[in-house]
Structures are given as structure tokens and as C-alpha cells.
Design an enzyme around this catalytic site. Structure first.
Site, PDB file in Angstrom:
ATOM      1  N   ASN A 187      11.440  -3.358  -7.995  1.00 19.10           N
ATOM      2  CA  ASN A 187      10.282  -3.590  -8.851  1.00 19.10           C
ATOM      3  C   ASN A 187      10.274  -5.065  -9.227  1.00 19.10           C
ATOM      4  OD1 ASN A 187       8.214  -3.582 -10.702  1.00 19.10           O
ATOM      5  ND2 ASN A 187       9.365  -2.516 -12.303  1.00 19.10           N
TER       6      ASN A 187
ATOM      7  N   LYS B  95       7.959  -6.673 -10.784  1.00 21.24           N
ATOM      8  CA  LYS B  95       7.245  -6.920 -12.044  1.00 21.24           C
ATOM      9  C   LYS B  95       6.307  -8.126 -11.874  1.00 21.24           C
ATOM     10  CE  LYS B  95      11.089  -4.824 -14.511  1.00 21.24           C
ATOM     11  NZ  LYS B  95      11.932  -4.816 -15.739  1.00 21.24           N
TER      12      LYS B  95
ATOM     13  N   HIS C 108       6.171   3.103 -16.463  1.00 21.29           N
ATOM     14  CA  HIS C 108       7.336   2.247 -16.723  1.00 21.29           C
ATOM     15  C   HIS C 108       7.358   1.884 -18.205  1.00 21.29           C
ATOM     16  CE1 HIS C 108       9.987  -1.247 -16.647  1.00 21.29           C
ATOM     17  NE2 HIS C 108      10.418  -0.831 -15.468  1.00 21.29           N
TER      18      HIS C 108
ATOM     19  N   GLU D 285       7.758  -0.732 -19.791  1.00 23.17           N
ATOM     20  CA  GLU D 285       6.985  -1.917 -20.158  1.00 23.17           C
ATOM     21  C   GLU D 285       5.496  -1.585 -20.243  1.00 23.17           C
ATOM     22  OE1 GLU D 285      10.349  -4.634 -17.958  1.00 23.17           O
ATOM     23  OE2 GLU D 285       8.417  -4.324 -16.999  1.00 23.17           O
TER      24      GLU D 285
ATOM     25  N   GLU E  48      15.121   5.562 -16.756  1.00 20.53           N
ATOM     26  CA  GLU E  48      15.415   4.188 -17.141  1.00 20.53           C
ATOM     27  C   GLU E  48      15.595   4.118 -18.655  1.00 20.53           C
ATOM     28  OE1 GLU E  48      13.859   0.740 -14.449  1.00 20.53           O
ATOM     29  OE2 GLU E  48      12.172   1.693 -15.444  1.00 20.53           O
TER      30      GLU E  48
ATOM     31  N   GLY F 181      17.082  -4.845 -18.251  1.00 19.45           N
ATOM     32  CA  GLY F 181      17.144  -6.284 -18.434  1.00 19.45           C
ATOM     33  C   GLY F 181      18.192  -6.762 -19.424  1.00 19.45           C
TER      34      GLY F 181
ATOM     35  N   SER G 173      19.335  -2.407 -15.420  1.00 17.19           N
ATOM     36  CA  SER G 173      20.415  -3.366 -15.147  1.00 17.19           C
ATOM     37  C   SER G 173      21.258  -2.959 -13.940  1.00 17.19           C
ATOM     38  CB  SER G 173      21.302  -3.551 -16.384  1.00 17.19           C
ATOM     39  OG  SER G 173      20.576  -4.158 -17.434  1.00 17.19           O
TER      40      SER G 173
END
Length: 266
Positions: A11, A13, A94, A96, A165, A171, A211
Site C-alpha cells: 500500500n 498510500k 483502511h 486512515e 491492522e 507506521g 509496521s
């Protein structure tokens, strides 16, 4: 024992450009991966990636999909459009998207249906934030996300993937331990067996993201309920991502050998 070939998805992003595309294409065209590999670049590069990799086994996917089929919805991209440009899958829900763009389980349910209608494989992302994790609410959050997103979906002749996730790991460099992910994936499997029948649930991959890198990929993939990986930051380095894919290849080969040995001894 796993009965599904591992799936490793990159991904990108809101990252990348022609340099990353060229480096990634060059890297992957030199490899013959036995596992399923997917790349989800930004929208504007989907056509280029699909064209460059059309003679490879690499799948191309979108980071999102519109809940609308067509109409006056400026800035939206439908499932049919994604399919026509060469996409095989799309990410949905996702963290985000949920946090920044306020997507919820209801919109995810609609988007999954749209993806299935377009013969795209939805990869529905689920996971708890740090506060929910510390309060012991992980299973409660996942239950709601799974049931409210998947209830009523028709998977006849279709593919679906679930990506766990944990938001606190994305991250942060703090990947969840393989043992804890294994436990959560086992729970997710139990729940999808109640949403669908067991035969259908057995075909759904449950992959992990948060991560992920070449240092922890092998340990994660060794767990029986982890069917693959969703890779973020590490996928922006073609060499690094390629090493993760090679680890998945090796894990799949070892699993095949073990399965064949068990069959001989049976």
C-alpha cells in the site's frame, strides 16, 4: 495448516511517482514469485502500473473505491472504472480512511458490495486504536467492524480478504507480536464462520498489516492463521518489499513440503 497461498500487498498510500514505478516494475519483472503479490499505488498511476505489469503475475489494486456506481460525484472512482483500468483488488476501510475521511462500517459495507459487483477482490481493513487496545476492547471493535461490514454480502464465486491492522501499530515501528496476531486472526476466523458458512470462511484470507518489514515478516507468516501481509512504508523501497515477498515465497515452499510429507505419512 494453511490451505491458501500467501498474499502480500503493498500500500503506497499518498507516495510514489514515476521513479518508484520504474524501480518497482524493474524489480518485479526479474522475479518469478509463486505467492500472490499485489501493489496499490495512487489512483493516477493505476493504468501505468497495470500496463507495465500486464505480462506478470503481480496484481494491481486501488487504495479505495466509490460507494457510488456513477453520477454527479466529483472526485469519485467507481468499481467498473477500476476494473477497466486493470485493477484486481481494492482496499476498503483502511484506518486512515476511517480516521481522516470519517468512513464507517456502513460505508464499508456498501463499498464491499460495489467491489464484488465489479469482480474486484475487496480487502477490508479492520483494527482497534491504542485506547481501545489498552481498554481490552479489541474483540468488541473487530466484531462490530466484521459484522456490520460483511453481513449480507454475497461471496458466491467471489474473493474476499480481511486485513487486520491494529491502528496503534501502523507506521509506529511497533508491530504486534506474531503470537498476538495469531490469536486475533483465530478470533476473526471464528466470526466469519458465523457470518458465512465454514466452507466460504475457509477461502477468505486473513492478512496482517502494521509496521511489517523484512525483520518480522517471516515470523508473522509462520503463524498458521496469518495468510499474508499488508505492507505500508516498507513497500516504498522496492528492494525491501522484494525481500518480504521472497520470505513469503520461502514460507509457502516450506508449507508445501510439510503438507506433502504429511500426505505421504497419512
Amino acid at each position: 495448516m494453511k490451505n491458501k497461498s500467501p498474499l502480500v500487498v503493498a500500500n503506497w498510500k499518498l507516495n510514489g511517482g514515476t521513479d518508484l514505478i520504474c524501480a518497482s516494475v524493474s524489480k518485479f519483472l526479474r522475479h518469478n514469485f509463486k505467492v500472490n503479490i499485489g501493489i496499490a499505488p495512487p489512483y493516477v498511476y493505476l493504468g501505468d502500473m497495470a500496463n507495465f505489469l500486464k505480462n506478470s503475475s503481480i496484481m494491481i489494486g486501488s487504495q479505495n473505491i466509490s460507494k457510488f456506481e456513477s453520477g454527479a460525484f466529483t472526485g469519485e472512482t467507481s468499481g467498473q472504472m477500476l476494473k477497466e483500468v486493470g485493477c484486481n483488488f481494492c482496499l476498503i476501510g483502511h484506518s486512515e480512511r476511517r480516521q481522516v475521511f470519517l468512513e464507517n462500517n456502513a460505508s464499508c459495507q456498501t463499498k464491499i458490495a460495489r467491489a464484488l459487483e465489479a469482480n474486484l477482490m475487496p480487502i477490508i481493513c479492520i483494527g482497534e486504536n491504542e485506547q481501545q487496545y489498552e481498554l481490552g476492547l479489541t474483540k468488541h471493535i473487530l466484531y462490530k467492524q466484521l459484522h456490520e461490514s460483511l453481513q449480507g454480502q454475497d461471496l458466491t464465486g467471489k474473493e474476499l480478504c480481511i486485513a487486520y491492522e491494529p491502528i496503534w501499530a501502523i507506521g509506529s515501528g511497533k508491530a504486534a507480536s506474531p503470537e498476538s496476531v495469531q490469536s486475533i486472526h483465530a478470533y476473526i476466523y471464528e466470526e466469519i464462520c458465523t457470518i458465512f458458512d465454514k466452507e466460504t470462511a475457509d477461502k477468505i484470507r486473513i492478512i496482517y498489516g502494521g509496521s511489517v518489514n523484512k525483520k518480522n515478516a517471516a515470523e508473522l507468516l509462520a503463524m498458521p492463521n496469518i495468510d499474508g501481509l499488508l505492507v505500508g512504508g516498507a513497500s516504498l523501497d522496492p528492494e525491501h518489499f522484494s525481500e518480504i515477498c521472497e520470505l513469503a515465497n520461502k514460507q509457502a515452499a516450506n508449507a508445501t513440503v510439510q503438507t506433502n510429507a504429511e500426505a505421504v505419512l497419512a
